[in-house]
Design an enzyme around this catalytic site. Structure first.
Site, PDB file in Angstrom:
ATOM      1  CB  SER A   1       1.256  -7.147 -33.533  1.00 35.91           C
ATOM      2  OG  SER A   1       1.772  -7.202 -32.222  1.00 35.91           O
TER       3      SER A   1
ATOM      4  CE  LYS B   1       2.933 -12.863 -24.500  1.00 38.83           C
ATOM      5  NZ  LYS B   1       3.728 -11.745 -23.937  1.00 38.83           N
TER       6      LYS B   1
END
Length: 287
Positions: free
Chosen positions: A25, A75
């Site tokens: 990322s 998450k």
């Protein structure tokens, strides 16, 4: 003003996880920032589960902080620190993006959009309507794949997982929209499948190959492996030999990053700059 002082005033986003060293990322977002000439930064930060809530809330106290991506194992925890949660994150039971809206933390999940976009790039809009989709897996990636696949309006979604109980649990959660198939019967779905999705860890670097033969797979079927390390998994290698189109997880990674980039930096991520090749080259250099 010194360089260090400038850096302190720069807008920044980050990705947090445990582990996090492998994340692409930062390279992805920094490449887009440079292409657009935006003076901002995207960082990679290791955060343990024990420190997650404290660390995340501290970031939102920083006036230069514009948002974060969240990866495993955080998450689900990302939902718990949020004041507002998008419908996508609610349905997935997980968030991969946190931004500030007013004085509140907003959790969103871009994995579903990221999952769908490569499929729509491969086939015309509406192509998947009435088709049969087979998903292998039973974890968070499989859940995102189910939600995304349902948006394509297929005739049927068949789910199979090495642990039959996990598949049965997802079948129950999505009522009559998903059919669980016993692991020992997984090959029975292939002759009628138009799309095969590997949402398991089978075939990932360091893991055993996915125990699935594509012999008997419907001739025109697309094979979509959500893994990108390696770029060509044994499943995709077999698909290529048998003449099937294939997609790896790099397409999904790029697609799920686009809405996050816009939310963080206020600009759409650029196209036409060869971002996939940049990431491929980075992966090829890894031991």
């Amino acid at each position: 003003m010194s360089q260090s002082e400038q850096n302190k005033k720069r807008p920044f986003a980050c990705v947090v996880g445990d582990p996090i060293a492998h994340s692409l990322s930062p390279l992805l977002h920094q490449t887009w920032l440079r292409a657009l000439g935006i003076d901002a930064e995207y960082r990679r930060l290791h955060v343990s589960s024990a420190d997650f809530e404290k660390e995340i809330l501290a970031f939102f106290e920083n006036k230069n902080f514009v948002g974060m991506n969240v990866t495993l194992p955080h998450k689900k925890a990302a939902l718990e620190v949020a004041d507002m949660v998008s419908e996508e994150a609610k349905s997935a039971g997980a968030a991969n993006s946190l931004v500030q809206k007013g004085d509140q933390i907003y959790a969103h999940n871009t994995d579903i959009e990221g999952f769908i976009a490569p499929l729509l790039a491969q086939r015309p809009e509406g192509f998947w309507r009435g088709k049969q989709i087979v998903i292998i897996g039973g974890g968070g990636a499989a859940q995102a794949a189910i939600i995304g696949a349902l948006k394509l309006n297929p005739q049927q979604i068949v789910l199979s997982n090495r642990t039959n109980e996990k598949a049965a649990k997802l079948e129950k959660r999505y009522e009559n929209k998903v059919q669980a198939l016993l692991w020992q019967e997984r090959h029975d779905a292939l002759p009628h499948a138009d799309l095969i999705i590997n949402a398991s860890a089978g075939g990932m670097t360091g893991k055993s190959p996915l125990s699935l033969s594509l012999e008997g797979l419907n001739k025109g079927a697309l094979v979509y492996d959500l893994i990108y390390t390696p770029l060509q998994t044994p499943l995709l290698a077999e698909a290529k030999v048998r003449g099937h189109d294939g997609l790896n997880g790099l397409d999904m990674l790029i697609a799920q990053a686009r809405p996050s980039f816009e939310a963080f930096f206020g600009h759409k991520a650029p196209t036409g700059i060869g971002i996939k090749r940049v990431l491929e080259q980075a992966l090829e250099k890894r031991p």
